[in-house]
Scaffold this motif. Sequence first.
Motif, PDB file in Angstrom:
ATOM      1  N   ALA A  13       0.822  -1.215   0.000  1.00 28.67           N
ATOM      2  CA  ALA A  13       0.000   0.000   0.000  1.00 28.67           C
ATOM      3  C   ALA A  13       0.857   1.268   0.000  1.00 28.67           C
ATOM      4  O   ALA A  13       0.355   2.362  -0.271  1.00 28.67           O
ATOM      5  CB  ALA A  13      -0.910   0.003   1.231  1.00 28.67           C
ATOM      6  N   GLY A  14       2.153   1.121   0.340  1.00 24.39           N
ATOM      7  CA  GLY A  14       2.995   2.311   0.490  1.00 24.39           C
ATOM      8  C   GLY A  14       2.584   3.131   1.697  1.00 24.39           C
ATOM      9  O   GLY A  14       2.661   4.362   1.688  1.00 24.39           O
ATOM     10  N   VAL A  15       2.119   2.454   2.735  1.00 19.49           N
ATOM     11  CA  VAL A  15       1.656   3.129   3.959  1.00 19.49           C
ATOM     12  C   VAL A  15       2.587   2.727   5.105  1.00 19.49           C
ATOM     13  O   VAL A  15       2.974   1.553   5.219  1.00 19.49           O
ATOM     14  CB  VAL A  15       0.187   2.723   4.268  1.00 19.49           C
ATOM     15  N   MET A  16       2.978   3.689   5.935  1.00 13.98           N
ATOM     16  CA  MET A  16       3.829   3.386   7.093  1.00 13.98           C
ATOM     17  C   MET A  16       2.956   2.892   8.251  1.00 13.98           C
ATOM     18  O   MET A  16       1.808   3.308   8.392  1.00 13.98           O
ATOM     19  CB  MET A  16       4.585   4.644   7.564  1.00 13.98           C
ATOM     20  N   ALA A  17       3.554   2.037   9.093  1.00  9.83           N
ATOM     21  CA  ALA A  17       2.779   1.465  10.211  1.00  9.83           C
ATOM     22  C   ALA A  17       2.204   2.563  11.113  1.00  9.83           C
ATOM     23  O   ALA A  17       1.086   2.438  11.625  1.00  9.83           O
ATOM     24  CB  ALA A  17       3.656   0.517  11.018  1.00  9.83           C
ATOM     25  N   ASP A  18       2.978   3.670  11.302  1.00 14.88           N
ATOM     26  CA  ASP A  18       2.461   4.699  12.220  1.00 14.88           C
ATOM     27  C   ASP A  18       1.361   5.573  11.600  1.00 14.88           C
ATOM     28  O   ASP A  18       0.812   6.452  12.259  1.00 14.88           O
ATOM     29  CB  ASP A  18       3.599   5.548  12.802  1.00 14.88           C
ATOM     30  N   GLU A  19       1.032   5.319  10.330  1.00 13.74           N
ATOM     31  CA  GLU A  19      -0.115   6.006   9.706  1.00 13.74           C
ATOM     32  C   GLU A  19      -1.427   5.255   9.944  1.00 13.74           C
ATOM     33  O   GLU A  19      -2.505   5.752   9.607  1.00 13.74           O
ATOM     34  CB  GLU A  19       0.083   6.112   8.185  1.00 13.74           C
ATOM     35  N   ILE A  20      -1.328   4.052  10.491  1.00 13.40           N
ATOM     36  CA  ILE A  20      -2.531   3.227  10.704  1.00 13.40           C
ATOM     37  C   ILE A  20      -3.273   3.707  11.957  1.00 13.40           C
ATOM     38  O   ILE A  20      -2.672   3.914  13.013  1.00 13.40           O
ATOM     39  CB  ILE A  20      -2.139   1.730  10.834  1.00 13.40           C
ATOM     40  N   ALA A  41      -4.779  -8.530  18.123  1.00 11.43           N
ATOM     41  CA  ALA A  41      -4.598  -7.229  17.464  1.00 11.43           C
ATOM     42  C   ALA A  41      -3.608  -6.354  18.227  1.00 11.43           C
ATOM     43  O   ALA A  41      -2.813  -5.626  17.618  1.00 11.43           O
ATOM     44  CB  ALA A  41      -5.944  -6.517  17.334  1.00 11.43           C
ATOM     45  N   CYS A  42      -3.635  -6.421  19.575  1.00 11.38           N
ATOM     46  CA  CYS A  42      -2.675  -5.632  20.358  1.00 11.38           C
ATOM     47  C   CYS A  42      -1.249  -6.141  20.161  1.00 11.38           C
ATOM     48  O   CYS A  42      -0.305  -5.350  20.071  1.00 11.38           O
ATOM     49  CB  CYS A  42      -3.059  -5.652  21.841  1.00 11.38           C
ATOM     50  N   PHE A  43      -1.087  -7.468  20.090  1.00 11.53           N
ATOM     51  CA  PHE A  43       0.242  -8.010  19.791  1.00 11.53           C
ATOM     52  C   PHE A  43       0.728  -7.532  18.424  1.00 11.53           C
ATOM     53  O   PHE A  43       1.891  -7.172  18.250  1.00 11.53           O
ATOM     54  CB  PHE A  43       0.215  -9.551  19.808  1.00 11.53           C
ATOM     55  N   VAL A  44      -0.175  -7.551  17.445  1.00 10.28           N
ATOM     56  CA  VAL A  44       0.195  -7.122  16.086  1.00 10.28           C
ATOM     57  C   VAL A  44       0.567  -5.644  16.088  1.00 10.28           C
ATOM     58  O   VAL A  44       1.578  -5.237  15.489  1.00 10.28           O
ATOM     59  CB  VAL A  44      -0.970  -7.380  15.095  1.00 10.28           C
ATOM     60  N   GLN A  45      -0.237  -4.840  16.782  1.00 10.18           N
ATOM     61  CA  GLN A  45       0.023  -3.391  16.838  1.00 10.18           C
ATOM     62  C   GLN A  45       1.431  -3.125  17.331  1.00 10.18           C
ATOM     63  O   GLN A  45       2.164  -2.301  16.786  1.00 10.18           O
ATOM     64  CB  GLN A  45      -1.029  -2.742  17.755  1.00 10.18           C
ATOM     65  N   ASP A  46       1.834  -3.870  18.382  1.00  7.60           N
ATOM     66  CA  ASP A  46       3.181  -3.713  18.942  1.00  7.60           C
ATOM     67  C   ASP A  46       4.239  -4.240  17.973  1.00  7.60           C
ATOM     68  O   ASP A  46       5.245  -3.569  17.709  1.00  7.60           O
ATOM     69  CB  ASP A  46       3.249  -4.470  20.275  1.00  7.60           C
ATOM     70  N   GLU A  47       4.000  -5.413  17.437  1.00 10.22           N
ATOM     71  CA  GLU A  47       4.982  -6.094  16.560  1.00 10.22           C
ATOM     72  C   GLU A  47       5.325  -5.254  15.324  1.00 10.22           C
ATOM     73  O   GLU A  47       6.479  -5.182  14.916  1.00 10.22           O
ATOM     74  CB  GLU A  47       4.394  -7.452  16.146  1.00 10.22           C
ATOM     75  N   ILE A  48       4.312  -4.610  14.733  1.00  6.89           N
ATOM     76  CA  ILE A  48       4.583  -3.851  13.495  1.00  6.89           C
ATOM     77  C   ILE A  48       4.871  -2.382  13.774  1.00  6.89           C
ATOM     78  O   ILE A  48       5.234  -1.644  12.860  1.00  6.89           O
ATOM     79  CB  ILE A  48       3.415  -3.971  12.481  1.00  6.89           C
ATOM     80  N   PHE A  51      -5.493   2.143  17.537  1.00  7.98           N
ATOM     81  CA  PHE A  51      -6.120   1.296  18.551  1.00  7.98           C
ATOM     82  C   PHE A  51      -6.379  -0.054  17.888  1.00  7.98           C
ATOM     83  O   PHE A  51      -6.310  -0.182  16.658  1.00  7.98           O
ATOM     84  CB  PHE A  51      -7.361   1.936  19.177  1.00  7.98           C
ATOM     85  N   ALA A  52      -6.617  -1.068  18.710  1.00  8.37           N
ATOM     86  CA  ALA A  52      -6.587  -2.419  18.150  1.00  8.37           C
ATOM     87  C   ALA A  52      -7.543  -3.330  18.898  1.00  8.37           C
ATOM     88  O   ALA A  52      -7.632  -3.274  20.122  1.00  8.37           O
ATOM     89  CB  ALA A  52      -5.173  -2.982  18.255  1.00  8.37           C
ATOM     90  N   TYR A  53      -8.253  -4.147  18.138  1.00  3.56           N
ATOM     91  CA  TYR A  53      -9.114  -5.138  18.786  1.00  3.56           C
ATOM     92  C   TYR A  53      -9.336  -6.358  17.893  1.00  3.56           C
ATOM     93  O   TYR A  53      -9.170  -6.274  16.682  1.00  3.56           O
ATOM     94  CB  TYR A  53     -10.459  -4.541  19.215  1.00  3.56           C
ATOM     95  N   ASP A  54      -9.737  -7.466  18.542  1.00  3.10           N
ATOM     96  CA  ASP A  54     -10.074  -8.698  17.814  1.00  3.10           C
ATOM     97  C   ASP A  54     -11.576  -8.773  17.592  1.00  3.10           C
ATOM     98  O   ASP A  54     -12.360  -8.185  18.345  1.00  3.10           O
ATOM     99  CB  ASP A  54      -9.673  -9.942  18.622  1.00  3.10           C
ATOM    100  N   LEU A  55     -11.911  -9.561  16.628  1.00  2.00           N
ATOM    101  CA  LEU A  55     -13.319  -9.791  16.289  1.00  2.00           C
ATOM    102  C   LEU A  55     -13.454 -11.276  15.981  1.00  2.00           C
ATOM    103  O   LEU A  55     -12.596 -11.847  15.291  1.00  2.00           O
ATOM    104  CB  LEU A  55     -13.584  -8.922  15.087  1.00  2.00           C
ATOM    105  N   ASN A  56     -14.471 -11.921  16.513  1.00  5.47           N
ATOM    106  CA  ASN A  56     -14.659 -13.352  16.234  1.00  5.47           C
ATOM    107  C   ASN A  56     -16.005 -13.583  15.571  1.00  5.47           C
ATOM    108  O   ASN A  56     -17.043 -13.465  16.212  1.00  5.47           O
ATOM    109  CB  ASN A  56     -14.553 -14.167  17.531  1.00  5.47           C
ATOM    110  N   ALA A  57     -15.966 -13.862  14.295  1.00  2.00           N
ATOM    111  CA  ALA A  57     -17.169 -14.300  13.582  1.00  2.00           C
ATOM    112  C   ALA A  57     -16.802 -15.547  12.787  1.00  2.00           C
ATOM    113  O   ALA A  57     -17.282 -15.763  11.673  1.00  2.00           O
ATOM    114  CB  ALA A  57     -17.704 -13.204  12.679  1.00  2.00           C
TER     115      ALA A  57
END
Length: 324
Positions: free
Chosen positions: A66-73, A91-98, A104-110
Amino acid sequence: MGTVVLGTGSCLPERILTNVELESIVDTSDEWIQSRTGIAARRIGGKGEKTYQLAAKAAERALEAAGVMADEIDLVIVATLTSHMLMPSTACFVQDEIGAKNAFAYDLNAACSGFLFGFDAADKYIQADHSKKILVIGVETLSSRLNWKDRNTCILFGDGAGAVVVGYSESERGLLKSDFGSDGSLWELLCMYGPQSLNPDLEIENHPGSHVLMGGREVFKHAVRAMEDAVHGVLDKEGIGLDSVDLVIPHQANIRILNKLVERLSIPQEKLFINVSKYGNTSAASIPIALDEANNKGLISVGDTVLFCAFGGGFTWGAVLIKW
Ligand code: COA
């Protein structure tokens, strides 16, 4: 004008488990599995390939595309039923890892419909604020939640992750319509109990262990019907027919479900993207993995109308229509 996919990415574990290898684990055969499911192999996560690690890798690839930096998310949504831990969210682990430090970050289960539910949620945020950029990830490590003695289920599923970065476009492109449904009354047909309760009053009776349980035949029938209805629903909302759709990317559950769907909807085979033979059913990850693969193969052009449909435990189901 709407929510567009700015980049796609995916990450599959290295280890390939073939049907022939499965023959030494349960009483089955390559012939039985291929003829009943269309699956030839699946990926199995190993060291360094935990749920959040696969998700983070897929996310990094989507960001790069996408040409987008992680801190733009602004937001990370992870659809999964095999979260790394119960708390915090994957999602919180991913937020930290990248390094998405402004998100902000959250999981969704469907279950297997999770990615489409997340994609739709991202669209709502972006419609409310056009400046937002969102990562939507589908990831599963179902190999950790299968009963490897149950040939009815262990042959079907695999591990992997897929991700998209979405943002706003002033053009005619974007998410057009979505159509979703759920039916909690049928939960027992496809389910996975959680860990044992430490409060005896809250214990689930006859707790059969934390692995996938399934009534295969019933699931099959409901999956075909629900996806068919969702496809009709989303096309009706947009006021178009299937002849206006360029590519259909369904949840990759199994080839016989997809063949039935194609037959009922009269979708020309060449409009259908299928990769279930390589990865099995990767649940919430299956659509974003397939989307990334179709995208990398150059099968989607700007302006194409792409239709997604999914079905999963809950039951949950839905369809999403986008102009690429
Ligand atoms: N290898 C060999 N035999 C197997 C087997 C395996 N892996 N799994 C089941 N069998 C056997 C059964 O034990 C049964 O034997 P029996 O007749 O001696 O009792 C026989 O094959 C037929 O079983 P059945 O369950 O009726 O087969 P099926 O044609 O319905 O196929 C599924 C089973 C699971 C492939 C099929 O029901 C299906 O695809 N369901 C949907 C699953 C799915 O996609 N779930 C996720 C949705 S998101």
